[in-house]
Design a protein around this motif. Structure first.
Motif, PDB file in Angstrom:
ATOM      1  N   PRO A 123     -52.267 -14.183  25.178  1.00  0.00           N
ATOM      2  CA  PRO A 123     -50.887 -14.537  26.076  1.00  0.00           C
ATOM      3  C   PRO A 123     -50.561 -13.944  27.358  1.00  0.00           C
ATOM      4  O   PRO A 123     -50.102 -14.915  27.870  1.00  0.00           O
ATOM      5  CB  PRO A 123     -49.924 -14.303  24.821  1.00  0.00           C
ATOM      6  CG  PRO A 123     -50.759 -14.051  23.681  1.00  0.00           C
ATOM      7  CD  PRO A 123     -52.079 -13.593  23.963  1.00  0.00           C
ATOM      8  N   PHE A 181     -52.745 -16.218  29.727  1.00  0.00           N
ATOM      9  CA  PHE A 181     -52.402 -17.666  29.672  1.00  0.00           C
ATOM     10  C   PHE A 181     -50.882 -17.957  29.922  1.00  0.00           C
ATOM     11  O   PHE A 181     -50.740 -18.859  31.088  1.00  0.00           O
ATOM     12  CB  PHE A 181     -52.349 -18.176  28.406  1.00  0.00           C
ATOM     13  CG  PHE A 181     -52.176 -19.568  28.054  1.00  0.00           C
ATOM     14  CD1 PHE A 181     -52.986 -20.429  28.476  1.00  0.00           C
ATOM     15  CD2 PHE A 181     -50.913 -19.902  27.331  1.00  0.00           C
ATOM     16  CE1 PHE A 181     -52.728 -21.861  28.659  1.00  0.00           C
ATOM     17  CE2 PHE A 181     -50.532 -21.398  27.639  1.00  0.00           C
ATOM     18  CZ  PHE A 181     -51.278 -22.202  28.077  1.00  0.00           C
ATOM     19  N   ILE A 182     -50.067 -17.102  29.909  1.00  0.00           N
ATOM     20  CA  ILE A 182     -48.424 -17.436  30.305  1.00  0.00           C
ATOM     21  C   ILE A 182     -48.360 -17.162  31.675  1.00  0.00           C
ATOM     22  O   ILE A 182     -47.943 -18.037  32.336  1.00  0.00           O
ATOM     23  CB  ILE A 182     -47.628 -16.661  29.462  1.00  0.00           C
ATOM     24  CG1 ILE A 182     -47.588 -17.035  27.998  1.00  0.00           C
ATOM     25  CG2 ILE A 182     -46.037 -16.409  30.167  1.00  0.00           C
ATOM     26  CD1 ILE A 182     -46.744 -15.938  27.176  1.00  0.00           C
ATOM     27  N   THR A 211     -50.093 -20.227  33.891  1.00  0.00           N
ATOM     28  CA  THR A 211     -49.235 -21.419  33.981  1.00  0.00           C
ATOM     29  C   THR A 211     -47.840 -21.260  34.820  1.00  0.00           C
ATOM     30  O   THR A 211     -47.831 -22.023  35.593  1.00  0.00           O
ATOM     31  CB  THR A 211     -48.829 -21.657  32.375  1.00  0.00           C
ATOM     32  OG1 THR A 211     -50.067 -21.377  31.645  1.00  0.00           O
ATOM     33  CG2 THR A 211     -48.338 -23.228  32.294  1.00  0.00           C
ATOM     34  N   VAL A 212     -47.193 -20.237  34.430  1.00  0.00           N
ATOM     35  CA  VAL A 212     -46.008 -20.040  35.414  1.00  0.00           C
ATOM     36  C   VAL A 212     -46.332 -20.214  36.895  1.00  0.00           C
ATOM     37  O   VAL A 212     -45.745 -20.899  37.546  1.00  0.00           O
ATOM     38  CB  VAL A 212     -45.082 -18.710  34.885  1.00  0.00           C
ATOM     39  CG1 VAL A 212     -44.010 -18.879  35.692  1.00  0.00           C
ATOM     40  CG2 VAL A 212     -44.656 -19.040  33.470  1.00  0.00           C
ATOM     41  N   LEU A 225     -47.437 -23.381  38.453  1.00  0.00           N
ATOM     42  CA  LEU A 225     -46.288 -24.412  38.747  1.00  0.00           C
ATOM     43  C   LEU A 225     -45.360 -23.917  40.274  1.00  0.00           C
ATOM     44  O   LEU A 225     -45.390 -24.663  41.179  1.00  0.00           O
ATOM     45  CB  LEU A 225     -45.279 -24.367  37.610  1.00  0.00           C
ATOM     46  CG  LEU A 225     -45.814 -24.965  36.583  1.00  0.00           C
ATOM     47  CD1 LEU A 225     -45.059 -25.141  35.238  1.00  0.00           C
ATOM     48  CD2 LEU A 225     -46.112 -26.780  36.731  1.00  0.00           C
ATOM     49  N   ALA A 226     -45.274 -22.638  40.093  1.00  0.00           N
ATOM     50  CA  ALA A 226     -44.794 -21.992  41.166  1.00  0.00           C
ATOM     51  C   ALA A 226     -45.666 -21.919  42.541  1.00  0.00           C
ATOM     52  O   ALA A 226     -44.758 -22.602  43.660  1.00  0.00           O
ATOM     53  CB  ALA A 226     -44.197 -20.523  41.100  1.00  0.00           C
ATOM     54  N   TYR A 283     -47.642 -24.234  43.209  1.00  0.00           N
ATOM     55  CA  TYR A 283     -47.554 -25.779  43.561  1.00  0.00           C
ATOM     56  C   TYR A 283     -46.297 -25.995  44.448  1.00  0.00           C
ATOM     57  O   TYR A 283     -46.429 -26.706  45.520  1.00  0.00           O
ATOM     58  CB  TYR A 283     -47.591 -26.765  42.343  1.00  0.00           C
ATOM     59  CG  TYR A 283     -47.507 -28.142  42.704  1.00  0.00           C
ATOM     60  CD1 TYR A 283     -48.629 -28.872  43.112  1.00  0.00           C
ATOM     61  CD2 TYR A 283     -46.165 -28.749  42.707  1.00  0.00           C
ATOM     62  CE1 TYR A 283     -48.401 -30.356  43.508  1.00  0.00           C
ATOM     63  CE2 TYR A 283     -46.135 -30.006  43.173  1.00  0.00           C
ATOM     64  CZ  TYR A 283     -47.162 -30.953  43.511  1.00  0.00           C
ATOM     65  OH  TYR A 283     -47.155 -31.865  43.961  1.00  0.00           O
ATOM     66  N   ALA A 284     -45.140 -25.378  43.902  1.00  0.00           N
ATOM     67  CA  ALA A 284     -43.780 -25.787  44.665  1.00  0.00           C
ATOM     68  C   ALA A 284     -44.139 -25.184  45.891  1.00  0.00           C
ATOM     69  O   ALA A 284     -43.576 -25.805  46.961  1.00  0.00           O
ATOM     70  CB  ALA A 284     -42.664 -24.973  43.763  1.00  0.00           C
ATOM     71  N   LEU A 303     -44.357 -10.322  27.408  1.00  0.00           N
ATOM     72  CA  LEU A 303     -43.416 -10.458  28.509  1.00  0.00           C
ATOM     73  C   LEU A 303     -43.523  -9.720  29.907  1.00  0.00           C
ATOM     74  O   LEU A 303     -43.651 -10.185  30.803  1.00  0.00           O
ATOM     75  CB  LEU A 303     -41.837 -10.475  27.992  1.00  0.00           C
ATOM     76  CG  LEU A 303     -40.992 -11.392  27.554  1.00  0.00           C
ATOM     77  CD1 LEU A 303     -39.693 -10.913  26.907  1.00  0.00           C
ATOM     78  CD2 LEU A 303     -40.805 -12.408  28.601  1.00  0.00           C
ATOM     79  N   MET A 306     -44.776 -11.041  33.442  1.00  0.00           N
ATOM     80  CA  MET A 306     -43.582 -10.824  34.535  1.00  0.00           C
ATOM     81  C   MET A 306     -44.389  -9.860  35.762  1.00  0.00           C
ATOM     82  O   MET A 306     -44.401 -10.332  36.802  1.00  0.00           O
ATOM     83  CB  MET A 306     -42.317 -10.104  34.225  1.00  0.00           C
ATOM     84  CG  MET A 306     -41.509 -10.897  33.267  1.00  0.00           C
ATOM     85  SD  MET A 306     -39.841 -10.083  32.804  1.00  0.00           S
ATOM     86  CE  MET A 306     -40.220  -8.670  31.929  1.00  0.00           C
ATOM     87  N   PHE A 307     -44.913  -8.877  35.672  1.00  0.00           N
ATOM     88  CA  PHE A 307     -45.723  -8.016  36.584  1.00  0.00           C
ATOM     89  C   PHE A 307     -46.780  -8.634  37.151  1.00  0.00           C
ATOM     90  O   PHE A 307     -47.168  -8.493  38.138  1.00  0.00           O
ATOM     91  CB  PHE A 307     -46.450  -6.753  35.787  1.00  0.00           C
ATOM     92  CG  PHE A 307     -45.326  -6.021  35.290  1.00  0.00           C
ATOM     93  CD1 PHE A 307     -43.939  -5.858  35.667  1.00  0.00           C
ATOM     94  CD2 PHE A 307     -45.494  -5.092  34.099  1.00  0.00           C
ATOM     95  CE1 PHE A 307     -43.040  -5.097  35.102  1.00  0.00           C
ATOM     96  CE2 PHE A 307     -44.456  -4.244  33.689  1.00  0.00           C
ATOM     97  CZ  PHE A 307     -43.262  -4.391  34.187  1.00  0.00           C
ATOM     98  N   LEU A 314     -47.051 -11.943  37.990  1.00  0.00           N
ATOM     99  CA  LEU A 314     -46.643 -13.242  38.602  1.00  0.00           C
ATOM    100  C   LEU A 314     -46.892 -13.106  40.346  1.00  0.00           C
ATOM    101  O   LEU A 314     -47.436 -14.017  40.926  1.00  0.00           O
ATOM    102  CB  LEU A 314     -45.255 -13.550  38.588  1.00  0.00           C
ATOM    103  CG  LEU A 314     -45.005 -14.522  37.280  1.00  0.00           C
ATOM    104  CD1 LEU A 314     -43.463 -14.397  36.891  1.00  0.00           C
ATOM    105  CD2 LEU A 314     -45.779 -15.572  37.250  1.00  0.00           C
ATOM    106  N   PRO A 315     -46.543 -11.996  41.042  1.00  0.00           N
ATOM    107  CA  PRO A 315     -46.527 -11.935  42.358  1.00  0.00           C
ATOM    108  C   PRO A 315     -47.956 -12.161  42.988  1.00  0.00           C
ATOM    109  O   PRO A 315     -48.007 -13.005  43.579  1.00  0.00           O
ATOM    110  CB  PRO A 315     -46.064 -10.589  42.905  1.00  0.00           C
ATOM    111  CG  PRO A 315     -44.908  -9.998  41.657  1.00  0.00           C
ATOM    112  CD  PRO A 315     -45.515 -10.830  40.612  1.00  0.00           C
ATOM    113  N   ILE A 350     -49.136 -15.942  41.914  1.00  0.00           N
ATOM    114  CA  ILE A 350     -48.681 -16.881  42.686  1.00  0.00           C
ATOM    115  C   ILE A 350     -49.395 -16.944  44.187  1.00  0.00           C
ATOM    116  O   ILE A 350     -49.651 -18.007  44.678  1.00  0.00           O
ATOM    117  CB  ILE A 350     -47.127 -16.747  42.897  1.00  0.00           C
ATOM    118  CG1 ILE A 350     -46.610 -16.879  41.576  1.00  0.00           C
ATOM    119  CG2 ILE A 350     -46.366 -17.831  43.924  1.00  0.00           C
ATOM    120  CD1 ILE A 350     -44.764 -16.423  41.624  1.00  0.00           C
TER     121      ILE A 350
END
Lengths: 328, 308
Positions: B112, B115-116, B119-120, B123-124, B126-127, B176, B180-181, B183-184, B187
């Motif tokens: 997880p 994977f998590i 995915t997040v 999407l970010a 892409y935006a 979690l 969170m860690f 993501l930067p 992205i």
């Protein structure tokens, strides 16, 4: 509810929880996207929010909010019941034990990145275009997959000490004995032990330096190399006058990236010595104070210190990104 | 062994005539005894320690205590060397170590936690790349800047929040936190790859009346598989090899291999038969993943650091 939270010691239950966690996450994301997709003529904000919102919520909850909390904590006493101003910082910068920790960290950040980059560069140049290039690079590259804990075990075994009367089982001491010396308790010898711990990090990071520098050496335009050769440059002259200046941006990236990793080094110190024998660094002391000595205030101050040290690098990085953006 | 050839952009490859010349100078370089010696010494220092521990992990406990691993060669020559999987059996299944339980934990944590965030972040990213909204650039710079913020600065308040909600000691805070860690970097990296997709493709889909969700799934996602693989390996290695987050956020029922082995190194530092086998049990999975997907890893490495 309890069943969903804790799996106890049952492996099947653990796997089930894992699948549920992923399914739950997929369901939430799917719901968000379906809502975004269904709306007729959605505003730009609505769509952007659907795409970027989950990431921003996680970042706010996982980084911004707790970072603020830590900064506040760093001005409080050990259990956060009262404000004590700058006392935690004063302690970190005045007590001999902490000064040693700060000194060790500075030593790590100055020595380890430089050596890893230097060895990576030399190796990249030496094995480039040789018959065994792929294999030779793989050997140095492989430690990147090994955890710092695993690498520490590997190296602790190299440094293993046995008294002089019995056979040595650590390679380094055996070599010393073969050369006629007497075995050394490497991990207890100050300040040698800090450098021996650094070897582990250098061992892991050199592959990274080698890969990046090797790629950027290959990207040097051939006409520059040709022109230099016509001017009579070769060997070391070529290396210093052409190769190094051409790959300077990559060198900076490699050095700062490894320096950031070095600054936060925790696993190696924890596994090798647990910070004893004068080997502790800020990241280890942060853990020690926060979770062993239950001094949350001092631990927070050390964490803030780590953060303050990286701020110049953040500013530099952002500026570089802006520059690259303009080129595009 | 798979390839280590870094994925360099095509323009970096020199023309053939030059290749020959380079090969010639390289040969000259390598015939220099100093250069060869440096290469051999570095290669040895980078392999012998691992090799020594690997051999040790197959030796009987009594032998490990009595003599160095290098003696096995002479012993094997004399027909005396004994090798077995006994140490692995003890490390994995003996009740004093039972690494198999921790192996399960490592696995349950990692899946997880890879994977998590991907995915997040997809999407970010892409935006940030394809949706034109106000404040986009400043937000992206903020996310980019967060990349090297030491996670230490978040740990205590985060843990306090987990304790407050009562989920501490379970897998949830670990999943979690890792998400969170990550993501930067995720992205930033995925955004780099995503922006390289020709905008004509996206425009064409938009003219056909596709919304952003459809464009994301039909146009962007299929083209991004290599980028996703690249970041997935990063994140996999990071999570599987992590010690700090697992140690702080987890409890005895969730500790992964790294925590248990670091603990063994402290409490049973002299039991090299357990430690050597344990180290390799924790190394083997990332090593397999790394070797089989190295191509993507190198690509991610180059995209992540050189561009930034």
């Amino acid at each position: 509810m309890d069943w969903l939270l804790s799996a106890g010691d049952d492996p099947v239950h653990k796997f089930l929880l894992m699948i549920i966690a992923i399914a739950l996450f997929v369901a939430v994301m799917a719901l968000i996207l379906v809502v975004v997709d269904r709306r007729r003529n959605p505003s730009k904000w609505f769509v952007a929010g659907g795409f970027v919102g989950p990431a921003l919520v996680l970042l706010a909850a996982g980084l911004f909010y707790p970072a603020g909390g830590t900064i506040v904590n760093s001005f409080q006493n050990r259990n956060g019941s009262e404000f004590i101003g700058l006392d935690n910082y004063a302690r970190a910068f005045s007590e001999p034990a902490f000064l040693l920790v700060l000194g060790n960290t500075a030593l790590w950040v100055l020595v380890a990145p430089a050596l890893a980059t230097f060895i990576g560069l030399v190796y990249a140049v030496v094995v480039d275009h040789s018959r065994f290039e792929k294999f030779a690079k793989a050997l140095v590259f492989l430690p990147m997959a090994i955890s710092m804990v695993g690498a520490s075990i590997i190296w602790r075994f190299v440094y293993e000490f046995k008294p002089e009367s019995v056979e040595q089982t650590g390679l380094l001491n055996q070599i010393i004995v073969w050369l006629g010396g007497s075995p050394v308790q490497f991990l207890l010898e100050r300040p040698l032990n800090t450098f021996l711990l650094m070897v582990v990090l250098i061992w892991i990071q050199t592959g990274f330096a080698m890969t990046l520098l090797s790629a950027s050496i290959r990207a040097i335009p051939t006409d520059i190399v040709e022109a230099a050769r016509l001017d009579g440059l070769s060997g070391l002259g070529m290396f210093w006058r052409i190769t190094i200046p051409s790959i300077r941006p990559a060198l900076v990236v490699v050095l700062t990236t490894i320096a950031m990793t070095t600054l936060k080094v925790f696993d190696i110190v924890r596994t090798m010595t647990a910070g004893r024998y004068g080997t502790s660094v800020v990241a280890n002391e942060f853990y020690e104070q926060s979770f062993r000595q239950n001094n949350a205030g001092l631990g927070a101050a050390l964490a803030v210190l780590l953060f303050v040290i990286v701020i110049p690098v953040i500013i530099y990085n952002v500026r570089q990104m802006r520059l690259a953006e303009e080129v595009r | 062994m798979s390839t280590t050839q870094p994925a360099v952009a095509p323009k970096a490859v020199p023309p053939p005539s030059n290749l020959q010349q380079r090969a010639r100078t390289a040969k000259k370089k390598l015939t220099s005894p100093w250069a060869s010696m440096i290469a051999v010494v570095i290669a040895l220092v980078w392999t012998v320690p691992t090799f020594g521990l690997l051999i040790t992990s197959f030796r009987p406990e009594i032998d490990i205590r009595r003599s160095g691993w290098w003696t096995v060669f002479a012993d094997a020559f004399a027909g005396e060397g004994v090798f077995s999987f006994r140490n692995y059996e003890i490390a994995l299944f003996d009740s004093s170590t039972s690494l198999i339980d921790f192996f399960v934990n490592s696995f349950v944590i990692t899946l997880p936690a890879v994977f998590i965030p991907i995915t997040v972040a997809l999407l970010a990213a892409y935006a940030f790349a394809w949706i034109d909204f106000k404040g986009r650039d400043i937000l992206f710079v903020a996310v980019f800047a967060l990349q090297i913020v030491p996670i230490q600065i978040t740990l205590i308040p985060l843990l306090r929040a987990y304790v407050g909600t009562g989920i501490n000691g379970t897998f949830w805070p670990i999943w979690l936190s890792h998400s969170m860690f990550a993501l930067p970097l995720a992205i930033f990296l995925l955004h780099n790859f995503m922006r390289d997709i020709p905008s004509s493709l996206v425009e064409a889909a938009r003219v056909d009346g596709a919304g952003h969700v459809k464009i994301f799934f039909r146009v962007i996602l299929p083209l991004l598989t290599p980028a996703i693989a690249a970041f997935a390996i990063f994140q996999f290695l990071w999570v599987w090899n992590d010690l700090l987050v697992a140690l702080v956020m987890g409890g005895p029922q969730t500790f992964p291999l790294t925590v248990r082995i670091a603990e063994l190194a402290g409490s049973r530092g002299g039991d090299w038969h357990v430690l050597s086998a344990g180290a390799f049990i924790s190394i083997i999975v990332p090593l397999i993943v790394f070797l089989s997907l190295q191509r993507y890893f190198v690509r991610g490495l180059l995209a992540g650091s050189v561009k930034g």
